[in-house]
Write a protein that holds these residues in place. Sequence first.
Motif, PDB file in Angstrom:
ATOM      1  N   THR A  44       0.842  -1.198   0.000  1.00 26.57           N
ATOM      2  CA  THR A  44       0.000   0.000   0.000  1.00 26.57           C
ATOM      3  C   THR A  44       0.875   1.244   0.000  1.00 26.57           C
ATOM      4  OG1 THR A  44      -0.075  -0.019   2.406  1.00 26.57           O
ATOM      5  CG2 THR A  44      -1.902  -1.093   1.253  1.00 26.57           C
ATOM      6  N   ILE A  45       0.422   2.225  -0.739  1.00 24.32           N
ATOM      7  CA  ILE A  45       1.085   3.528  -0.758  1.00 24.32           C
ATOM      8  C   ILE A  45       0.011   4.561  -0.474  1.00 24.32           C
ATOM      9  CG2 ILE A  45       2.383   5.188  -2.135  1.00 24.32           C
ATOM     10  CD1 ILE A  45       3.391   2.837  -3.788  1.00 24.32           C
ATOM     11  N   THR A  46       0.122   5.192   0.673  1.00 21.79           N
ATOM     12  CA  THR A  46      -0.862   6.194   1.059  1.00 21.79           C
ATOM     13  C   THR A  46      -0.626   7.472   0.260  1.00 21.79           C
ATOM     14  OG1 THR A  46       0.515   7.123   2.800  1.00 21.79           O
ATOM     15  CG2 THR A  46      -0.906   5.252   3.405  1.00 21.79           C
ATOM     16  N   LYS A  88       2.904   9.042  -1.171  1.00 26.51           N
ATOM     17  CA  LYS A  88       3.068   9.432  -2.568  1.00 26.51           C
ATOM     18  C   LYS A  88       3.565  10.878  -2.663  1.00 26.51           C
ATOM     19  CE  LYS A  88       0.759   7.848  -6.537  1.00 26.51           C
ATOM     20  NZ  LYS A  88      -0.423   7.308  -7.133  1.00 26.51           N
ATOM     21  N   GLU A  89       2.998  11.742  -1.837  1.00 26.26           N
ATOM     22  CA  GLU A  89       3.405  13.147  -1.815  1.00 26.26           C
ATOM     23  C   GLU A  89       4.868  13.286  -1.406  1.00 26.26           C
ATOM     24  OE1 GLU A  89       2.136  16.901   0.874  1.00 26.26           O
ATOM     25  OE2 GLU A  89       0.463  15.754   0.007  1.00 26.26           O
ATOM     26  N   LEU A  90       5.266  12.522  -0.379  1.00 26.24           N
ATOM     27  CA  LEU A  90       6.652  12.551   0.074  1.00 26.24           C
ATOM     28  C   LEU A  90       7.583  12.023  -1.018  1.00 26.24           C
ATOM     29  CD1 LEU A  90       8.776  12.971   2.308  1.00 26.24           C
ATOM     30  CD2 LEU A  90       8.263  10.641   3.086  1.00 26.24           C
ATOM     31  N   GLY A 113      11.770  12.437  -4.593  1.00 29.05           N
ATOM     32  CA  GLY A 113      12.155  11.621  -5.740  1.00 29.05           C
ATOM     33  C   GLY A 113      11.882  10.155  -5.431  1.00 29.05           C
ATOM     34  N   TRP A 114      11.292   9.444  -6.381  1.00 29.12           N
ATOM     35  CA  TRP A 114      10.879   8.056  -6.155  1.00 29.12           C
ATOM     36  C   TRP A 114      12.069   7.124  -5.913  1.00 29.12           C
ATOM     37  CZ3 TRP A 114       6.168   6.206  -5.096  1.00 29.12           C
ATOM     38  CH2 TRP A 114       5.082   7.035  -5.335  1.00 29.12           C
ATOM     39  N   LYS A 115      13.183   7.378  -6.560  1.00 33.91           N
ATOM     40  CA  LYS A 115      14.356   6.524  -6.356  1.00 33.91           C
ATOM     41  C   LYS A 115      14.878   6.694  -4.937  1.00 33.91           C
ATOM     42  CE  LYS A 115      18.863   5.331  -8.288  1.00 33.91           C
ATOM     43  NZ  LYS A 115      19.860   5.646  -9.311  1.00 33.91           N
ATOM     44  N   GLN A 116      14.988   7.926  -4.502  1.00 27.09           N
ATOM     45  CA  GLN A 116      15.434   8.203  -3.134  1.00 27.09           C
ATOM     46  C   GLN A 116      14.460   7.602  -2.134  1.00 27.09           C
ATOM     47  OE1 GLN A 116      18.296   9.719  -2.204  1.00 27.09           O
ATOM     48  NE2 GLN A 116      17.796   9.313  -0.083  1.00 27.09           N
TER      49      GLN A 116
END
Length: 156
Positions: free
Chosen positions: A112-114, A118-120, A125-128
């Motif tokens: 799950t991704i709240t 997602k905002e964070l 950055g998604w990789k970080q």
Amino acid sequence: VIFRWWKISLRNELRESRPGEIKESQEDFLGDSSLHIQIAIVFGAKVLEHVLSLCRGNYDFLERLPVPLLLYIISFLELEDIARLSQVSRRFEMICNSNALWENIVENLCDTITPEMKELAQEMGWKQFFFTNRIQLQLQLRRRRQKRDAQNKKLT
């Protein structure tokens, strides 16, 4: 192979010059070293090597696939393979480090991704986000909540 050129000049005698063009079959082009020299001078050695490779029948189809398809394919690779692929070319480096790829990887691996997560992830950055351990993520999410709560108290 078609090689075209235009003369651009402020001189009056050259203003009426017409574009030039050389058309050669791939076999003839491979043997025309004077044209190779001209292409290398104008476009550089890398472009010349690329054209020579194409004339020899060496095509890199993977390099020419559209980005969405490459993102889909790369998302199935192991992390080590993604790291190696990012070293192949500038294009693959850009794709392998893109937010789109890492968002896809995170969404495939996480249950799950709240919206808050997602905002964070979009912020950092998604990789970080992927490589940040869970404790650090929880700490950052708690700080964001506290900051948001403090801003909401100031507004009321």
